[in-house]
Write an enzyme that holds these catalytic residues in place. Structure first.
Site, PDB file in Angstrom:
ATOM      1  N   CYS A  79      27.338 -26.307  82.342  1.00  0.00           N
ATOM      2  CA  CYS A  79      26.414 -27.199  83.044  1.00  0.00           C
ATOM      3  C   CYS A  79      25.966 -28.324  82.136  1.00  0.00           C
ATOM      4  CB  CYS A  79      25.200 -26.426  83.550  1.00  0.00           C
ATOM      5  SG  CYS A  79      24.214 -25.725  82.206  1.00  0.00           S
ATOM      6  N   ASP A 487      36.621 -24.527  22.082  1.00  0.00           N
ATOM      7  CA  ASP A 487      36.504 -23.077  22.101  1.00  0.00           C
ATOM      8  C   ASP A 487      37.923 -22.535  21.945  1.00  0.00           C
ATOM      9  OD1 ASP A 487      35.207 -20.449  22.767  1.00  0.00           O
ATOM     10  OD2 ASP A 487      36.637 -20.599  24.426  1.00  0.00           O
TER      11      ASP A 487
END
Length: 797
Positions: A79, A487
């Protein structure tokens, strides 16, 4: 909730336009920051402002948004109230300007201000029973769509049309070289020049009027004023000559030639600018539109946007992988060159991860989807590249200040030129032509393009080589780096250590491995994976343990019955009061973990485990390349001194720091900064994130953790240390292009405006010079794409 939107804006012509739009957007309620990129014609807006408010700000400033219409099917509506709810939900999505639902056709039409992922739109309806369905893709490609346009809508039409009309006006000037009078009658000059002025030149009047209404000026206003002055002067002289029967000396060819040259320059500039985004478009084109998904006991073709996490996707040889995932069946080689820059195909089998957009070469793979839509690696890469290309370099702030006052200053200079020549010589015709030349040559386009064109070309080239640069500030920081800290594990070494020695001090080696595996079964540390791999090979069962904890920087511990087991570093064992039989270590340079137990307050050493991690093939060349660039290199690791020294003996860094706790890595970076160095930190683990954030420039390996990547300003798509020197050299080259472009942009104006004001340039030459300035800037930036940085690295290796 704060978010960032990329808006596509039409109508900008110079840096002052970009500055005006930025100012307008920043005044919108909810906007925290706004940055406009003239080269890509986009604006990056951060904050929670509504789409309508942003659209109104852009429109009020005199510009237009390039809206993207999208149409989708909506299921579940029954709707008008359903349609209203769907419209409201979709309109609330950031970047959606409007949503219109047609209940009869069950379709919704969206006007999007920015690129919005289909999955994001689906999520807007996720809490309702409505469902958004993507329509089938169009069969026509972009080239066919472009050729389907009428000729008067094509990009080249204004250039060609104005050139055809201008040519008869300009050719008679050649006749003057041979003392021939080829000049057309005044009426024909006017007839040819008028369409050029008011049809093909209409865009300059529209944009110029928009600038006037906004209380500012831009390039279009200068062109419109200059050519209108030449055209108007010609009309005046023509009418005066008719009235007084005097000789005709008209300047219709000047106004038409200037407009034609400016249009040609803008067309060539647009073509060149599109090349600066080639890398981004190449990445976007990697996204497959469809995927073959396992459904209802068979394989079904569905839209790639409909694939969900956990779905099984099949990829046959020659097809692109539709989603990020993990191989659950099959064996093949995969080409990830356009994503990571890795030219060698990678072998993939069960358990391996694959990236959406890569090409499956020679086998059938079945992949379980892990990241889809906006969460995929490819989508993240595209976002990062867009973010970098839309960012402003710090040096752009100076350009923005200059651009803000540039047009008013030029208008004043043109007025002074007119009055000076007219009053001094009485030749007002020449005065007007000199003023027109000043207006025409003073183009702020090149100033606005200088920085973004170089950034777009540089970041695009970087992306093609597997280097993702977060923003323009990262580019500038990279040019200052004189100290790089690596690292060790996973960065300079493979990050996949193997358990190469098990020696028991008390009990058997098998029992030692059994206890070590029981302790490491809950850890994701590379050494833990090596222990578990060895235990699996030996088919060793694991005893039950409890109260497992990680002791940061030292090791792990757990409870087995009334005995506490501890596995960790030499330093920790010595803190427990244990004497370590280091003579038992047979592998030189190995990382050593010691296993001990505590019972009734007494500590006892059970044995040791030695791990070996091979150095990456290109690590030595990577360190050497940085040192040749005059950059100091440090090796930072939490491993033992012996293990670190074994790696340092091969790589020869300028400084070595071993047995560094995770919390101390950031402190080491800070110490280097206090010594006056500009530091770049290269890492890939969670424990590297604080150091990456502390460094002047964080560089993360994309093969590492998401935490490390998010803390870094530069991400390397391959775990390849040689890319570090490549990234720094590319950043330096990009900033060199920015400086060169700014030089050329300023030099054209600094030399051109005085020459025009002094009468040494006629309007036609001024128009050609103006068009040339923008082309020089963009073409100079594109030279970055001709360099082959990875080839240089491989040769160095």
């Amino acid at each position: 909730m704060s978010h960032t939107q990329q808006l596509h804006i039409r109508g900008m012509s110079c840096a002052s336009c970009a500055g005006r739009i930025e100012k307008a957007l920043r005044q919108v309620e909810g906007v925290t920051d706004a940055s406009v990129n003239l080269a890509s014609e986009t604006a990056s807006v951060s904050g929670d402002a509504t789409a309508k408010a942003l659209a109104k700000a852009v429109t009020d400033a005199g510009y237009h948004l390039s809206l993207q219409p999208q149409q989708y099917v909506v299921t579940g509506m029954s709707c008008a109230s359903c349609a209203g709810r769907v419209e409201k939900a979709l309109a609330a999505v950031p970047g959606v300007l409007s949503a219109d639902v047609n209940l009869a056709t069950e379709q919704v039409s969206l006007q999007l201000m920015t690129d919005i992922d289909f999955h994001t739109l689906q999520q807007a309806l996720a809490n309702s029973h409505y469902r958004l369905v993507e329509p089938e893709p169009e069969t026509a490609n972009d080239a066919n769509a472009a050729s389907a346009k009428p000729f008067y809508r094509q990009d080249w039409w204004p250039v060609l049309g104005s050139a055809l009309l201008t040519l008869p006006l300009v050719l008679p000037m050649l006749g003057m070289l041979f003392a021939a009078d080829w000049m057309l009658p005044a009426f024909w000059q006017w007839l040819l020049a008028t369409p050029v002025q008011f049809y093909f030149g209409a865009r300059f009047y529209k944009a110029g009027w928009g600038a006037v209404k906004a209380g500012t000026g831009n390039m279009d206003l200068l062109v419109a004023l200059g050519t209108s002055a030449a055209y108007g002067l010609s009309l005046y002289l023509w009418l005066s000559a008719n009235a007084h029967h005097g000789a005709l000396h008209l300047y219709f060819e000047s106004s038409a030639a200037v407009l034609t040259l400016v249009l040609l320059g803008k067309w060539l500039e647009q073509r060149a600018k599109r090349r600066t985004t080639n890398a981004l478009r190449a990445l976007e084109n990697l996204k497959p539109s469809k995927a073959r998904v396992q459904q209802d006991g068979g394989w079904q073709w569905v839209s790639a946007a409909q694939v969900k996490t956990g779905d099984i996707v099949q990829i046959k040889p020659g097809e692109r992988i539709a989603v990020d995932g993990e191989v659950v069946e099959g064996d093949s080689h995969v080409d990830e060159a356009l994503i990571s820059g890795e030219s060698t195909p990678l072998h993939k089998s069960i358990g391996d991860k694959v990236i959406g957009g890569a090409v499956n070469l020679d086998g059938v793979l079945e992949v379980r989807a892990t990241n889809v839509g906006a969460e995929s690696v490819l989508a993240s890469i595209v976002r990062l590249v867009e973010q970098a290309q839309g960012a402003k370099a710090p040096v752009q702030a100076l350009v923005d200040k200059v651009s803000a006052v540039f047009v008013p200053v030029v208008l004043v200079i043109a007025l002074l030129t007119l009055l000076s020549w007219g009053l001094a010589s009485g030749n007002w015709q020449q005065a007007i032509l000199n003023a027109v030349a000043v207006l025409v040559i003073a183009c702020p386009c090149a100033l606005g393009l200088a920085t973004p064109a170089a950034i777009m070309a540089g970041t695009g080239t970087a992306a093609r080589h597997g280097i993702l640069i977060k923003d323009a500030i990262a580019l500038e920081q990279a040019t200052k780096i004189d100290y790089v800290i690596f690292d060790k594990t996973g960065t300079l070494t493979e990050g996949k250590p193997e358990l190469v020695q098990i020696t028991a001090v008390s009990g058997s080696e098998q029992h030692l491995l059994q206890l070590a595996a029981a302790l490491q079964q809950h850890s994701e540390h590379p050494l833990a994976k090596a222990v578990m791999s060895k235990a699996k090979q030996e088919n060793i069962g694991l005893p039950e343990i409890s109260n497992f904890t990680v002791v940061a920087g030292k090791g792990v511990q757990a409870q087995q019955g009334d005995t506490r087991l501890l596995l960790g570093s030499s330093h920790w064992m010595q803190q427990l009061g244990l004497t370590l039989p280091t003579a038992l270590i047979r592998v030189e340079g190995a990382s050593v973990s010691w296993l001990a137990k505590q019972q009734d307050g007494h500590s006892e050493l059970l044995g040791l485990l030695c791990f070996s991690d091979s150095i990456k093939a290109s690590a030595q060349a990577a360190v050497s390349a940085l040192q040749q660039q005059g950059i100091k290199v440090a090796l930072l690791t939490g491993d033992s001194q012996a293990s670190a020294e074994a790696v340092a003996a091969v790589l020869k860094p300028d400084q070595l720091q071993a047995e560094v706790l995770p919390a101390d890595k950031a402190s080491f970076v800070q110490q280097c900064q206090q010594q006056g160095y500009k530091v770049a930190m290269v890492g890939d683990g969670i424990n590297d994130a604080p150091a990456l954030a502390q460094a002047d420039l964080g560089i993360a390996m994309a093969s590492g953790t998401d935490v490390a990547v998010s803390a870094a300003a530069i991400t390397l798509m391959r775990s390849e240390p040689a890319l570090v020197s490549t990234a720094l050299r590319l950043a330096s080259d990009t900033y060199s292009k920015i400086r060169q472009n700014l030089f050329w942009a300023f030099i054209f104006n600094v030399t051109g405006i005085p020459l025009a004001a002094l009468g040494f340039l006629n309007p036609v030459i001024a128009g050609a010079a103006m068009a040339c300035s923008s082309l020089v800037v963009v073409s100079n930036a594109l030279l970055l794409q001709r360099r082959h940085y990875l080839t240089d690295n491989k040769e160095a290796a």
